[in-house]
Write an enzyme that holds these catalytic residues in place. Structure first.
Site, PDB file in Angstrom:
ATOM      1  N   HIS A 123       5.111  71.185  85.083  1.00 48.04           N
ATOM      2  CA  HIS A 123       5.890  70.471  84.073  1.00 48.04           C
ATOM      3  C   HIS A 123       7.202  69.988  84.685  1.00 48.04           C
ATOM      4  CE1 HIS A 123       8.151  69.497  80.478  1.00 48.04           C
ATOM      5  NE2 HIS A 123       9.041  70.413  80.788  1.00 48.04           N
ATOM      6  N   ASP A 127      15.206  38.174  93.289  1.00 48.65           N
ATOM      7  CA  ASP A 127      14.279  39.309  93.374  1.00 48.65           C
ATOM      8  C   ASP A 127      15.041  40.463  94.019  1.00 48.65           C
ATOM      9  OD1 ASP A 127      12.050  41.069  93.784  1.00 48.65           O
ATOM     10  OD2 ASP A 127      10.742  39.325  93.702  1.00 48.65           O
ATOM     11  N   TRP A 184       9.780  74.825  89.623  1.00 43.78           N
ATOM     12  CA  TRP A 184      10.080  73.518  90.226  1.00 43.78           C
ATOM     13  C   TRP A 184      11.125  73.662  91.320  1.00 43.78           C
ATOM     14  CZ3 TRP A 184      14.353  70.151  90.569  1.00 43.78           C
ATOM     15  CH2 TRP A 184      15.528  70.598  89.949  1.00 43.78           C
ATOM     16  N   SER A 234       9.301  57.449  98.960  1.00 40.28           N
ATOM     17  CA  SER A 234       9.345  56.426  97.937  1.00 40.28           C
ATOM     18  C   SER A 234      10.763  56.270  97.389  1.00 40.28           C
ATOM     19  CB  SER A 234       8.358  56.793  96.838  1.00 40.28           C
ATOM     20  OG  SER A 234       8.600  56.040  95.696  1.00 40.28           O
ATOM     21  N   SER A 235      11.402  57.377  97.065  1.00 37.14           N
ATOM     22  CA  SER A 235      12.753  57.297  96.489  1.00 37.14           C
ATOM     23  C   SER A 235      13.737  56.714  97.479  1.00 37.14           C
ATOM     24  CB  SER A 235      13.265  58.676  96.103  1.00 37.14           C
ATOM     25  OG  SER A 235      12.470  59.229  95.138  1.00 37.14           O
ATOM     26  N   HIS A 240      21.606  69.940  93.052  1.00 39.20           N
ATOM     27  CA  HIS A 240      22.626  69.556  92.095  1.00 39.20           C
ATOM     28  C   HIS A 240      22.870  68.049  92.071  1.00 39.20           C
ATOM     29  CE1 HIS A 240      25.514  69.847  89.019  1.00 39.20           C
ATOM     30  NE2 HIS A 240      26.172  68.931  89.704  1.00 39.20           N
ATOM     31  N   GLU A 283      20.775  65.937  92.633  1.00 38.99           N
ATOM     32  CA  GLU A 283      19.572  65.427  91.981  1.00 38.99           C
ATOM     33  C   GLU A 283      19.741  65.374  90.460  1.00 38.99           C
ATOM     34  OE1 GLU A 283      16.752  64.123  92.708  1.00 38.99           O
ATOM     35  OE2 GLU A 283      15.597  64.427  90.869  1.00 38.99           O
ATOM     36  N   TYR A 295      22.339  64.716  88.880  1.00 36.41           N
ATOM     37  CA  TYR A 295      23.121  63.520  88.568  1.00 36.41           C
ATOM     38  C   TYR A 295      22.343  62.258  88.829  1.00 36.41           C
ATOM     39  CZ  TYR A 295      26.838  66.348  87.121  1.00 36.41           C
ATOM     40  OH  TYR A 295      27.551  67.249  86.396  1.00 36.41           O
ATOM     41  N   SER A 339      26.221  52.530  78.555  1.00 33.34           N
ATOM     42  CA  SER A 339      27.487  51.796  78.634  1.00 33.34           C
ATOM     43  C   SER A 339      27.293  50.306  78.405  1.00 33.34           C
ATOM     44  CB  SER A 339      28.148  52.010  80.001  1.00 33.34           C
ATOM     45  OG  SER A 339      28.396  53.371  80.206  1.00 33.34           O
ATOM     46  N   HIS A 360      26.750  76.880  92.050  1.00 34.35           N
ATOM     47  CA  HIS A 360      26.804  77.404  90.682  1.00 34.35           C
ATOM     48  C   HIS A 360      25.406  77.769  90.192  1.00 34.35           C
ATOM     49  CE1 HIS A 360      26.730  72.990  89.043  1.00 34.35           C
ATOM     50  NE2 HIS A 360      25.505  73.432  89.199  1.00 34.35           N
ATOM     51  N   HIS A 361      24.387  77.387  90.934  1.00 31.90           N
ATOM     52  CA  HIS A 361      23.034  77.840  90.609  1.00 31.90           C
ATOM     53  C   HIS A 361      22.753  79.204  91.234  1.00 31.90           C
ATOM     54  CE1 HIS A 361      21.814  73.962  88.895  1.00 31.90           C
ATOM     55  NE2 HIS A 361      22.619  73.455  89.802  1.00 31.90           N
ATOM     56  N   THR A 402      33.397  63.594  83.401  1.00 31.28           N
ATOM     57  CA  THR A 402      32.371  63.481  82.367  1.00 31.28           C
ATOM     58  C   THR A 402      33.034  63.295  81.007  1.00 31.28           C
ATOM     59  OG1 THR A 402      31.117  65.043  83.712  1.00 31.28           O
ATOM     60  CG2 THR A 402      30.219  64.505  81.564  1.00 31.28           C
ATOM     61  N   LYS A 420      34.155  59.798  80.389  1.00 28.55           N
ATOM     62  CA  LYS A 420      33.082  58.907  79.952  1.00 28.55           C
ATOM     63  C   LYS A 420      32.819  59.055  78.456  1.00 28.55           C
ATOM     64  CE  LYS A 420      30.520  58.016  84.011  1.00 28.55           C
ATOM     65  NZ  LYS A 420      30.101  56.695  83.650  1.00 28.55           N
ATOM     66  N   ARG A 431      13.578  83.274  81.353  1.00 30.24           N
ATOM     67  CA  ARG A 431      12.791  82.049  81.422  1.00 30.24           C
ATOM     68  C   ARG A 431      11.538  82.304  82.256  1.00 30.24           C
ATOM     69  NH1 ARG A 431      16.232  78.292  85.708  1.00 30.24           N
ATOM     70  NH2 ARG A 431      14.482  76.889  85.409  1.00 30.24           N
TER      71      ARG A 431
END
Ligand code: HEM
Ligand SMILES: [Cu+2]
Lengths: 529, 183
Positions: A80, A109, A145, A173-174, A257, A259, A261, A272, A306-307, A332, A335, A454
């Site tokens: 998932h 293009d 994951w 790809s990315s 991390h 990622e 964002y 926006s 922080h993880h 943040t 924004k 979890r």
């Protein structure tokens, strides 16, 4: 296939439309075709990842083991997460970038159309590989994951090698997609389109693309190390040979991390654009939005641990990562303040894109607040690896990334298809999603604070009520997405013809071309005042 | 408007960034080790013998506990002769660990030490340790292995209790032992 669009040859026919038949999609180098394919692919992955989530929620509907075995449950949580992150959210944003960035900056293009085709077609290959592991002996990836070593090395199922290659393909790809975005934005802007005139969606994507280039190679590196540990006898993460499993977490979160964002900045950009349209006021604080996005991106490299508050990093480390994380809340907050100020005293109407955007602002803020709670290192010892973390990241990702994508889809569907979508059904889609998602994820805060871990298939009786509510909400949310599929198909097949600019408050080059956008746009660059 | 040479120059630069970041991922491995060593963090003690001597500090006592764990798949018996000793900082102390190979094959093992709390790791000096090398045990063989250590006089005062734990790994596949034919 004589009609392959070839942008390499100057002056080559620019008047033909798309080629006919299936090969159009296989060989296309047209940014709109590729954008469409990315969006459909992402939606297919959204449904696939969603069905894995339905299995998870069905099992958690009641305490005890009813439907699946723990081994399979673990594969479901892992798949998932992987499918949603790499298959649904990221490709959806690349699809939006393909469609909209050339239209927004006045380019004919993407800068590298052939590479564009290749980076899309890597994705179906990668995900076929990934999903096929579920049918292999020993099952698919079951280590979450975040694939922490040694769970994903020493104790992994045999299929882990395929998982590693799938990650490599997605990374390729990315990276190619990101290079393409940067080259397009920096080189193909129409004359007069200065950087500080670019729509925020273009800005946030430019910054996202730099993040991708910086961290996807690190992800490729960490899975390569796993591959070497598993097959070539190295011991990057194996203490027996002098390695260290904690190192895995550092390298992973150095990618991980930024990622998160990568998954939210393009949504920031899209809302926006949308909020000013429906508030009929220009965006409040454009410049501060650009700087806030850039500082969020830079800070995101300094907060990864922080993880890992609970792995035993020294006190100074805990403090550094705690304060650095809290610092991110400042840009943040800027924004959120700007979005709110844009709406302030605007003449607002609430069409589907606006509904999703307003919900985005409110619910994302809730996710930001739970993030701040998690950022308090001593408190995180209680919250870590509980459902509170699950609640946090679903509040930033579902109403953040996913609602941002829905808002964008409704906002630009008239431009893509030439028809207005069914507003009544779209509002129904919004309200069902809104209620379903809050019902699914809000109770997770409570069970998490009360200590429910979890990634477990069974739980203490005392969590039963909240889990049942969560599951019902999740089923409602999941079913509602089929309505979205219906709305999109209906919109493609017909509906009120859309004018070039269907939203009266809208602003930007994309609204100067007819709806549906012709196969080739801006072959001669527009004049930007 | 830009030309295609502009684009290819940009792309070359971006590809260089990608390659550098891939290398950076691997560079994190030595960086991590250097940081852990330099700051004595992560409970990773120094892997080499301490050469210095210190004056004994009689005014202070520290309890040192010993733990021995087998990694998964490791079949040896492995335990310390005592669970805990009380030591004075500065003095040299010794503890014996017993290892026994109950299998019918010669095996090689490597013990990996770890200190808790991790901020004490930098102040725990081993003058001699079986973990500095690998152990080869013949079938049924049993050995007593010493670790000698000094707790540093400069260790923060709030640490009054520390744990030295070893995890024993089977590294026979990596370092095949030489079977002894006869004595
Ligand atoms: C104010 C902003 C934010 C703060 C302070 C924050 C803080 C945190 C912290 C401290 C954790 C670790 C919790 C733990 O494992 O114990 C965490 C986890 C997470 N956050 Fe955030 N966060 C913020 C915004 C975001 C955003 C914008 C996203 C994504 C769009 C995000 C996605 C995630 C994810 C996916 C995880 C869990 C990863 C995992 O363990 O599986 N966060 N956050
Ligand atoms: Cu994070």
């Amino acid at each position: 296939m004589s009609a392959v669009i070839d942008h390499g040859h100057a002056g080559h026919d620019h008047h033909h439309g798309p080629a006919k038949g299936l090969m159009r999609w296989v060989l296309t180098t047209n940014h709109k075709d590729i954008g469409t394919m990315y969006l459909w692919f992402s939606f297919a992955m959204f449904l696939l990842g969603g069905s894995f989530a339905m299995v998870i929620r069905a099992e958690l509907f009641q305490p005890g083991l009813q439907i699946v075995q723990p081994e399979f449950f673990n594969q479901m949580t892992t798949m998932h997460g992987l499918v949603m992150v790499f298959g649904a959210v990221m490709p959806a944003f690349v699809g939006l970038a393909n469609w909209m960035i050339p239209l927004m900056v006045g380019a004919p293009d993407m800068a590298l159309p052939r590479m564009n085709n290749f980076s899309f077609w890597l994705l179906p290959a990668a995900f076929t590989l990934l999903v096929s592991t579920l049918f292999m002996e020993g099952g698919g990836p079951n280590f979450g994951w975040t694939f922490y070593a040694p769970l994903s090395t020493t104790y992994a199922p045999a299929s882990v090698t395929f998982f590693i290659f799938a990650i490599h393909l997605m990374g390729f790809s990315s990276i190619m997609g990101a290079i393409n975005v940067i080259a397009t934005i920096l080189n193909l802007r129409a004359p007069g389109m200065t950087l500080m005139k670019m729509p925020l969606f273009v800005w946030t994507w430019l910054i996202t693309a730099f993040l991708l280039i910086a961290v996807m190679p690190v992800l490729a590196g960490v899975v390569t190390m796993m591959l070497m540990d598993i097959h070539f006898g190295t011991s990057f993460f194996s203490a027996a040979g002098g390695g260290d499993p904690v190192l895995f977490q550092h390298v992973f979160w150095f990618f991980g991390h930024p990622e998160v964002y990568i998954m939210i900045l393009p949504a920031f950009g899209a809302v926006s654009s949308i909020i000013p349209t429906f508030a009929r006021k220009p965006l409040f604080g454009y410049t501060s939005m650009v700087y806030a996005t850039a500082s969020i991106a830079l800070l995101s490299f300094l907060v990864w641990a922080h993880h890992m508050f609970t792995v035993g990093i020294p006190l100074t480390g805990e403090l550094f990562f705690m304060y650095a994380t809290m610092l991110i809340a400042v840009p943040t907050g800027v924004k959120v303040f700007n979005w709110a100020s844009t709406m302030w005293q605007g003449s607002m109407t609430f069409e589907a894109p606006m509904l999703f955007s307003v919900a985005f602002v409110i619910l994302f803020t809730i996710g930001g607040f739970s993030g701040l709670m998690l950022a308090i290192a001593p408190a995180d010892f209680q919250y870590h690896d509980t459902y509170f973390v699950v609640a946090h990241f679903h509040y930033v990702l579902v109403p953040g990334a996913i609602f941002g994508i829905f808002a964008s889809a409704y906002y630009w569907l008239p431009k893509w298809t030439g028809h207005m979508y069914d507003e009544t059904l779209a509002k129904l889609h919004f309200w069902m999603s809104f209620i379903g998602m809050n019902m699914a994820f809000f109770p997770m805060h409570f069970v998490g604070l009360a200590g429910m871990p979890r990634r477990i298939p069974d739980y203490n009786m005392m969590f039963a009520n909240f889990n049942m509510i969560s599951s019902i909400g999740a089923f409602a949310f999941g079913a509602t997405q089929l309505l979205f599929l219906f709305i999109v198909i209906k919109c493609i097949r017909g509906g009120k013809p859309a004018p070039a600019k269907p939203w009266d408050g809208a602003d930007g080059l994309e609204w100067t071309v007819p709806s549906p956008a012709p196969y080739h746009t801006f072959s001669t660059p527009p004049e930007v005042k | 408007m830009s030309t295609s040479t502009d684009i290819s120059r940009l792309i070359k630069r971006l590809v260089v960034v990608v390659v550098l970041m891939f290398a950076f991922g691997f560079a994190l491995v030595p960086i991590y080790d250097v940081m852990c060593k330099a700051f004595g963090i992560n409970g990773k003690p120094d892997g080499t013998a301490y050469e210095g001597t210190q004056v004994i500090d009689d005014s202070r006592e520290v309890r040192v506990q010993f733990l021995a764990t087998n990694n998964a798949d490791m079949s040896w018996d492995f335990y310390p002769e005592g669970d805990e000793i009380t030591v004075n900082p500065g003095g040299v102390n010794q503890m014996l660990f017993v290892a026994h190979n109950p299998t019918d094959k010669p095996m090689t093992a490597q013990a990996i030490p770890s200190i808790a709390p991790s901020e004490a790791a930098a102040y725990f000096h081993k003058t001699e340790c079986f973990c500095f090398s690998q152990q080869v045990l013949q079938p049924g063989e049993r050995v007593e292995m010493p670790v000698r250590f000094i707790v540093d006089r400069d260790m923060p005062k709030d640490v009054r209790h520390l744990t030295l734990s070893y995890t024993l790994f089977d590294v026979t596949a990596r370092k095949p032992p030489v079977a002894q034919v006869s004595q």
